[in-house]
Design a protein around this motif. Structure first.
Motif, PDB file in Angstrom:
ATOM      1  N   ASP A 352      47.312  -5.980  25.789  1.00 32.87           N
ATOM      2  CA  ASP A 352      48.341  -6.318  24.797  1.00 32.87           C
ATOM      3  C   ASP A 352      48.227  -5.482  23.527  1.00 32.87           C
ATOM      4  OD1 ASP A 352      49.457  -8.221  26.408  1.00 32.87           O
ATOM      5  OD2 ASP A 352      48.214  -9.850  25.616  1.00 32.87           O
ATOM      6  N   ASN A 353      47.105  -4.777  23.373  1.00 35.03           N
ATOM      7  CA  ASN A 353      47.016  -3.879  22.217  1.00 35.03           C
ATOM      8  C   ASN A 353      48.036  -2.745  22.401  1.00 35.03           C
ATOM      9  OD1 ASN A 353      43.654  -4.742  22.219  1.00 35.03           O
ATOM     10  ND2 ASN A 353      44.884  -4.899  20.381  1.00 35.03           N
ATOM     11  N   THR A 354      48.379  -2.102  21.279  1.00 31.32           N
ATOM     12  CA  THR A 354      49.461  -1.111  21.342  1.00 31.32           C
ATOM     13  C   THR A 354      49.006   0.242  20.775  1.00 31.32           C
ATOM     14  OG1 THR A 354      50.188  -1.701  19.122  1.00 31.32           O
ATOM     15  CG2 THR A 354      51.206  -2.918  20.950  1.00 31.32           C
ATOM     16  N   ARG A 355      49.785   1.257  21.060  1.00 34.63           N
ATOM     17  CA  ARG A 355      49.499   2.594  20.507  1.00 34.63           C
ATOM     18  C   ARG A 355      49.601   2.579  18.977  1.00 34.63           C
ATOM     19  NH1 ARG A 355      50.954   7.541  24.383  1.00 34.63           N
ATOM     20  NH2 ARG A 355      49.901   6.691  26.193  1.00 34.63           N
ATOM     21  N   GLU A 356      50.512   1.759  18.472  1.00 32.63           N
ATOM     22  CA  GLU A 356      50.644   1.669  17.001  1.00 32.63           C
ATOM     23  C   GLU A 356      49.339   1.139  16.414  1.00 32.63           C
ATOM     24  OE1 GLU A 356      53.050   0.534  19.165  1.00 32.63           O
ATOM     25  OE2 GLU A 356      54.202   2.363  18.768  1.00 32.63           O
ATOM     26  N   GLU A 357      48.718   0.197  17.111  1.00 31.44           N
ATOM     27  CA  GLU A 357      47.445  -0.352  16.616  1.00 31.44           C
ATOM     28  C   GLU A 357      46.345   0.711  16.686  1.00 31.44           C
ATOM     29  OE1 GLU A 357      47.711  -5.128  17.408  1.00 31.44           O
ATOM     30  OE2 GLU A 357      47.241  -3.878  19.138  1.00 31.44           O
ATOM     31  N   ILE A 358      46.381   1.510  17.747  1.00 35.60           N
ATOM     32  CA  ILE A 358      45.391   2.590  17.858  1.00 35.60           C
ATOM     33  C   ILE A 358      45.623   3.612  16.739  1.00 35.60           C
ATOM     34  CG2 ILE A 358      44.528   4.470  19.349  1.00 35.60           C
ATOM     35  CD1 ILE A 358      43.828   1.660  20.419  1.00 35.60           C
ATOM     36  N   ASP A 359      46.905   3.905  16.466  1.00 33.67           N
ATOM     37  CA  ASP A 359      47.218   4.825  15.360  1.00 33.67           C
ATOM     38  C   ASP A 359      46.626   4.294  14.055  1.00 33.67           C
ATOM     39  OD1 ASP A 359      48.639   6.528  17.000  1.00 33.67           O
ATOM     40  OD2 ASP A 359      50.604   5.644  16.530  1.00 33.67           O
ATOM     41  N   ALA A 360      46.822   2.994  13.815  1.00 33.18           N
ATOM     42  CA  ALA A 360      46.320   2.391  12.565  1.00 33.18           C
ATOM     43  C   ALA A 360      44.800   2.467  12.526  1.00 33.18           C
ATOM     44  CB  ALA A 360      46.795   0.939  12.466  1.00 33.18           C
ATOM     45  N   LEU A 361      44.153   2.234  13.679  1.00 28.30           N
ATOM     46  CA  LEU A 361      42.688   2.313  13.729  1.00 28.30           C
ATOM     47  C   LEU A 361      42.221   3.721  13.385  1.00 28.30           C
ATOM     48  CD1 LEU A 361      39.797   1.337  14.638  1.00 28.30           C
ATOM     49  CD2 LEU A 361      40.412   2.130  16.928  1.00 28.30           C
ATOM     50  N   VAL A 362      42.852   4.718  14.035  1.00 31.27           N
ATOM     51  CA  VAL A 362      42.408   6.093  13.833  1.00 31.27           C
ATOM     52  C   VAL A 362      42.641   6.510  12.384  1.00 31.27           C
ATOM     53  CG1 VAL A 362      42.788   8.500  14.519  1.00 31.27           C
ATOM     54  CG2 VAL A 362      42.675   6.716  16.272  1.00 31.27           C
ATOM     55  N   SER A 363      43.775   6.121  11.843  1.00 28.69           N
ATOM     56  CA  SER A 363      44.022   6.544  10.455  1.00 28.69           C
ATOM     57  C   SER A 363      43.037   5.844   9.514  1.00 28.69           C
ATOM     58  CB  SER A 363      45.510   6.356  10.133  1.00 28.69           C
ATOM     59  OG  SER A 363      45.707   5.453   9.135  1.00 28.69           O
ATOM     60  N   ALA A 364      42.659   4.591   9.810  1.00 29.77           N
ATOM     61  CA  ALA A 364      41.654   3.911   8.970  1.00 29.77           C
ATOM     62  C   ALA A 364      40.284   4.570   9.142  1.00 29.77           C
ATOM     63  CB  ALA A 364      41.595   2.430   9.341  1.00 29.77           C
ATOM     64  N   LEU A 365      39.976   5.011  10.352  1.00 33.36           N
ATOM     65  CA  LEU A 365      38.680   5.686  10.573  1.00 33.36           C
ATOM     66  C   LEU A 365      38.617   6.983   9.754  1.00 33.36           C
ATOM     67  CD1 LEU A 365      38.244   5.245  14.459  1.00 33.36           C
ATOM     68  CD2 LEU A 365      36.770   4.247  12.696  1.00 33.36           C
ATOM     69  N   VAL A 366      39.740   7.692   9.731  1.00 35.58           N
ATOM     70  CA  VAL A 366      39.782   8.949   8.961  1.00 35.58           C
ATOM     71  C   VAL A 366      39.592   8.647   7.473  1.00 35.58           C
ATOM     72  CG1 VAL A 366      41.298  10.839   8.220  1.00 35.58           C
ATOM     73  CG2 VAL A 366      41.200  10.187  10.640  1.00 35.58           C
ATOM     74  N   ASP A 367      40.325   7.644   6.976  1.00 38.90           N
ATOM     75  CA  ASP A 367      40.193   7.282   5.560  1.00 38.90           C
ATOM     76  C   ASP A 367      38.769   6.837   5.266  1.00 38.90           C
ATOM     77  OD1 ASP A 367      42.814   7.852   5.359  1.00 38.90           O
ATOM     78  OD2 ASP A 367      43.515   5.772   5.225  1.00 38.90           O
ATOM     79  N   GLY A 368      38.210   6.046   6.165  1.00 31.48           N
ATOM     80  CA  GLY A 368      36.841   5.561   5.990  1.00 31.48           C
ATOM     81  C   GLY A 368      35.859   6.721   5.992  1.00 31.48           C
ATOM     82  N   ARG A 369      36.024   7.599   6.961  1.00 32.24           N
ATOM     83  CA  ARG A 369      35.127   8.763   7.050  1.00 32.24           C
ATOM     84  C   ARG A 369      35.156   9.549   5.737  1.00 32.24           C
ATOM     85  NH1 ARG A 369      37.603  13.523  10.355  1.00 32.24           N
ATOM     86  NH2 ARG A 369      38.764  13.512   8.424  1.00 32.24           N
ATOM     87  N   ASP A 370      36.367   9.788   5.190  1.00 37.53           N
ATOM     88  CA  ASP A 370      36.480  10.610   3.990  1.00 37.53           C
ATOM     89  C   ASP A 370      35.997   9.884   2.741  1.00 37.53           C
ATOM     90  OD1 ASP A 370      37.457  12.426   5.712  1.00 37.53           O
ATOM     91  OD2 ASP A 370      39.577  12.156   5.185  1.00 37.53           O
ATOM     92  N   SER A 371      36.404   8.620   2.599  1.00 40.09           N
ATOM     93  CA  SER A 371      36.036   7.931   1.345  1.00 40.09           C
ATOM     94  C   SER A 371      34.587   7.457   1.372  1.00 40.09           C
ATOM     95  CB  SER A 371      36.983   6.783   1.050  1.00 40.09           C
ATOM     96  OG  SER A 371      36.949   5.879   2.112  1.00 40.09           O
ATOM     97  N   LEU A 372      34.097   6.988   2.494  1.00 41.58           N
ATOM     98  CA  LEU A 372      32.728   6.464   2.541  1.00 41.58           C
ATOM     99  C   LEU A 372      31.709   7.604   2.465  1.00 41.58           C
ATOM    100  CD1 LEU A 372      33.275   3.771   5.323  1.00 41.58           C
ATOM    101  CD2 LEU A 372      32.976   3.340   2.884  1.00 41.58           C
ATOM    102  N   ALA A 373      32.082   8.763   2.992  1.00 40.84           N
ATOM    103  CA  ALA A 373      31.152   9.894   2.955  1.00 40.84           C
ATOM    104  C   ALA A 373      30.839  10.278   1.507  1.00 40.84           C
ATOM    105  CB  ALA A 373      31.743  11.080   3.712  1.00 40.84           C
ATOM    106  N   LYS A 374      31.847  10.123   0.615  1.00 35.79           N
ATOM    107  CA  LYS A 374      31.681  10.497  -0.797  1.00 35.79           C
ATOM    108  C   LYS A 374      30.667   9.592  -1.504  1.00 35.79           C
ATOM    109  CE  LYS A 374      36.244  12.371  -1.488  1.00 35.79           C
ATOM    110  NZ  LYS A 374      37.474  11.641  -1.228  1.00 35.79           N
ATOM    111  N   ILE A 375      30.690   8.294  -1.145  1.00 34.73           N
ATOM    112  CA  ILE A 375      29.822   7.348  -1.880  1.00 34.73           C
ATOM    113  C   ILE A 375      28.506   7.098  -1.167  1.00 34.73           C
ATOM    114  CG2 ILE A 375      31.698   6.136  -3.071  1.00 34.73           C
ATOM    115  CD1 ILE A 375      31.503   4.006  -0.816  1.00 34.73           C
ATOM    116  N   ARG A 376      28.276   7.827  -0.112  1.00 30.98           N
ATOM    117  CA  ARG A 376      27.059   7.600   0.661  1.00 30.98           C
ATOM    118  C   ARG A 376      25.806   7.845  -0.170  1.00 30.98           C
ATOM    119  NH1 ARG A 376      25.327  10.843   4.554  1.00 30.98           N
ATOM    120  NH2 ARG A 376      27.117  12.193   4.249  1.00 30.98           N
TER     121      ARG A 376
END
Ligand code: PLP
Length: 376
Positions: A352-376
């Motif tokens: 029941d999960n959707t491609r839109e949900e996967i898109d949202a996950l991937v975009s959050a992972l990218v944001d997380g990767r970029d923002s969290l890497a700065k404050i590490r």
């Protein structure tokens, strides 16, 4: 919210909710001889038929339990109690769920000889590595079907066939919690004598499971009492949850292949997106279950990323829910590169999960990767 932690537990489906409500209304004790009890007994009989048909086994070979942990403990301690005086060797793997690993540890303390098979360098367990350990003293082989941390599908069919060929007395147990109603299989396809399954991984409530024990396989009960479940599992049966379990299975059974295909295409969609990104890795290899994908975002700790995703209402797991933040020895055993061990996330889907949900996950992972890497 986007829920991608279905290997930990699933939302209860509408059919299971209404079946549970029916079970609450039908409050009789199935052991009672009057009509109210008989109604409850009917629900139980019908439910047992559904679970048995889904496993392709006889009704009388299915016992209801409180969870898969109880099912597996029953097999492991029950086999030891029935045959442990004569046969002392137990073979299992280093990647089992704690519901199998811990009771086996306990038997080892009691004097049983335990052989734990590790995956090879490629993260794979070969049938031969297990079968070669079987001897005339082998009591039990307990091997899971699908690993809950990476979705790795173990070659249990070949393993149990080879085990039986070497010693037909050896009891073969399979933890099918992450495969039941997800992969298209029947008990005979994997050749196990005993199979553990759980309701809450397939849209039934928590607190209900089942155990298949092939006719003729002798295992002593874990609990003694009123002699319910043919004397194999005493305690008044949980009719509402038994009914809910069967309702969930009844809903899923006709669409296993269709749902598998959908999950596979979602997994591929996710993996393709991740492989195009810098600093992310997919740990689950190709032959893994499509329902579980282990990934890593380099240098960002699993828990940090998990909470970042949570702030976007995206729910995943770090490694597996049972490891509670501890570095998973199972991931190490599965040869996930050391640099990813602290950064692993488990994405576990339903169809029941959707491609839109996967898109949202991937975009959050990218944001997380970029923002969290700065404050590490
Ligand atoms: N086996 C596997 C592979 C699991 O993933 C789980 C749950 O996480 C279990 C067993 C335990 O199931 P239950 O919660 O029904 O005891």
């Amino acid at each position: 919210m986007i829920y991608l932690d279905n290997a930990a537990t699933t939302a209860v489906c509408a059919a299971a909710k209404s079946a549970a409500a029916e079970g609450f209304e039908c409050f009789g004790n199935p052991s009672s001889l009057h009509g109210v009890g008989l109604e409850a007994e009917k629900i139980m009989r019908r439910s047992r038929e559904t679970i048995a048909a889904a496993l392709g086994v006889k009704d009388k070979e299915v016992y209801f339990t409180s969870c898969a942990t109880e099912s597996s403990n029953t097999v492991i301690f029950g086999a030891a109690a029935a045959h442990g005086k004569r046969r002392k060797r137990i073979i299992t793997t280093t990647i089992e769920h704690p519901s199998v690993a811990r009771p086996v540890d306990e038997l080892e303390k009691q004097g049983f000889e335990v052989v734990r098979i590790s995956p090879g360098e490629n993260g794979i367990i070969t049938p031969e590595s297990v079968i070669s350990q079987v001897d005339e003293n082998t009591l039990l082989v307990s091997i899971m079907h699908v690993n809950n941390e990476t979705g790795y599908i173990l070659p249990v069919g070949e393993i149990f066939k080879g085990v039986k060929h070497k010693n037909k007395e050896t009891i073969c147990h399979c933890d099918c919690v992450q495969s039941f109603m997800k992969l298209p299989f029947k008990a005979k396809d994997i050749g196990a004598d005993c199979i553990s399954v759980s309701g809450h991984k397939l849209h039934a409530p928590k607190g209900i499971g089942a155990l298949y024990v092939k006719s003729g396989v002798r295992i002593l009960p874990l609990m003694y009492g009123g002699g319910q479940e043919s004397g194999f599992r005493s305690g008044t049966e949980n009719i509402p949850y038994i009914n809910a379990f069967a309702a969930a299975v009844g809903e899923l059974e006709p669409t296993i292949i269709e749902r598998y295909e959908t999950a596979l295409s979602l997994k591929k969609y996710l993996c393709d997106k991740l492989s195009a990104l810098d600093g992310t890795a997919v740990n689950s290899h190709e032959g893994c279950s499509p329902y579980v994908v282990s990934i890593a975002v380099e240098r960002i700790k699993s828990e940090t990323m998990l909470h970042f995703l949570e702030s976007r209402e995206i729910y995943v797991s770090s490694g597996s829910a049972c490891s509670k933040g501890k570095k998973s020895s199972v991931l190490q055993e599965l040869r996930i590169p050391a640099k990813y061990l602290d950064s692993t996330l488990r994405i576990s889907m339903t169809s029941d999960n959707t491609r839109e949900e996967i898109d949202a996950l991937v975009s959050a992972l990218v944001d997380g990767r970029d923002s969290l890497a700065k404050i590490r």
